[in-house]
Enzyme design. Structure first.
Site, PDB file in Angstrom:
ATOM      1  N   LEU A  64      -3.031 -11.583   4.106  1.00 24.32           N
ATOM      2  CA  LEU A  64      -4.388 -11.888   4.551  1.00 24.32           C
ATOM      3  C   LEU A  64      -5.384 -10.823   4.088  1.00 24.32           C
ATOM      4  O   LEU A  64      -5.081  -9.631   4.128  1.00 24.32           O
ATOM      5  CB  LEU A  64      -4.398 -11.958   6.084  1.00 24.32           C
ATOM      6  CG  LEU A  64      -5.745 -12.163   6.760  1.00 24.32           C
ATOM      7  CD1 LEU A  64      -6.145 -13.618   6.661  1.00 24.32           C
ATOM      8  CD2 LEU A  64      -5.689 -11.707   8.195  1.00 24.32           C
ATOM      9  N   HIS A  65      -6.544 -11.251   3.654  1.00 23.15           N
ATOM     10  CA  HIS A  65      -7.625 -10.333   3.308  1.00 23.15           C
ATOM     11  C   HIS A  65      -8.951 -11.079   3.399  1.00 23.15           C
ATOM     12  O   HIS A  65      -9.034 -12.252   3.073  1.00 23.15           O
ATOM     13  CB  HIS A  65      -7.430  -9.730   1.912  1.00 23.15           C
ATOM     14  CG  HIS A  65      -7.223 -10.737   0.829  1.00 23.15           C
ATOM     15  ND1 HIS A  65      -6.036 -11.424   0.662  1.00 23.15           N
ATOM     16  CD2 HIS A  65      -8.057 -11.192  -0.130  1.00 23.15           C
ATOM     17  CE1 HIS A  65      -6.143 -12.242  -0.372  1.00 23.15           C
ATOM     18  NE2 HIS A  65      -7.371 -12.135  -0.874  1.00 23.15           N
ATOM     19  N   GLN A  66      -9.957 -10.385   3.895  1.00 24.03           N
ATOM     20  CA  GLN A  66     -11.292 -10.969   4.030  1.00 24.03           C
ATOM     21  C   GLN A  66     -12.222 -10.353   2.985  1.00 24.03           C
ATOM     22  O   GLN A  66     -12.317  -9.137   2.879  1.00 24.03           O
ATOM     23  CB  GLN A  66     -11.854 -10.718   5.426  1.00 24.03           C
ATOM     24  CG  GLN A  66     -13.279 -11.233   5.595  1.00 24.03           C
ATOM     25  CD  GLN A  66     -13.680 -11.318   7.030  1.00 24.03           C
ATOM     26  OE1 GLN A  66     -13.480 -12.338   7.653  1.00 24.03           O
ATOM     27  NE2 GLN A  66     -14.228 -10.229   7.567  1.00 24.03           N
TER      28      GLN A  66
END
Length: 185
Positions: free
Chosen positions: A143-145
């Site tokens: 996950l990464h924003q």
């Protein structure tokens, strides 16, 4: 057949022959296109988001470190200053974050926006995450924003017509500028 517009009869243009097009070669992007360093399975082997925290801030392009998440420049940015907020824990889905990770992801996103405004005069932002390969996640296993700064008129002919992004600054220099503007805890 490639050629330039002319009143002369069309001519076959061979490999390496000049034509009317300017070219920007970006061979460094082949690593991204070919999936270099993309994790292929559910484990942490080869995951760049799992290896970055062990590097120095400069070598890993890390902007800030929290207890649960960290902020890092994107190696393949859409615009100058394009960064990501990433949990240390290797997980793929936003619903897998615990409460502390969720809160700190939001906090570092706010600080990233403040730092980008102070360092570069960003006028707006695109913020989001792509969940899963089919949704466009380049590294779906971790996950990464994304936090992408925007300015009036920043979409020009290069990405639209040339499918090329022009970045005015080396990533190491961008990292130093944003890190210096990062708000204190």
């Amino acid at each position: 057949m490639l050629g330039r517009m002319t009143s002369e009869p069309e001519q076959q243009i061979g490999v390496g022959s000049p034509d009317a097009f300017q070219r920007l070669w970006t061979p460094h992007r082949m690593a991204y296109i070919q999936g270099e360093n993309k994790p292929t399975g559910p484990g942490q082997d080869g995951c760049p988001f799992c290896t970055i925290p062990a590097k120095s801030d400069e070598d890993g392009l890390v902007l800030a470190r929290g207890e649960q998440v960290y902020a890092v420049l994107n190696l393949y940015p859409y615009t100058g200053g394009h960064l990501m907020v990433v949990p240390y824990r290797h997980l793929a889905d936003y619903t897998e974050l615990n409460e502390a990770e969720t809160a700190e992801l939001g906090l570092l996103t706010k600080r990233a926006m403040a730092a980008l405004r102070a360092a570069s005069g960003a006028q707006g932002f695109n913020i989001g995450m792509n969940q899963g390969t089919v949704a466009g996640a380049g590294i779906a296993a971790h996950l990464h924003q994304h936090v992408v700064p925007r300015w009036g008129g920043d979409t020009n002919f290069m990405p639209v017509v040339g499918h090329t992004r022009v970045l005015p600054q080396l990533l190491a220099d961008t990292r130093a500028m944003i890190a210096a503007a990062w708000p204190a805890d």
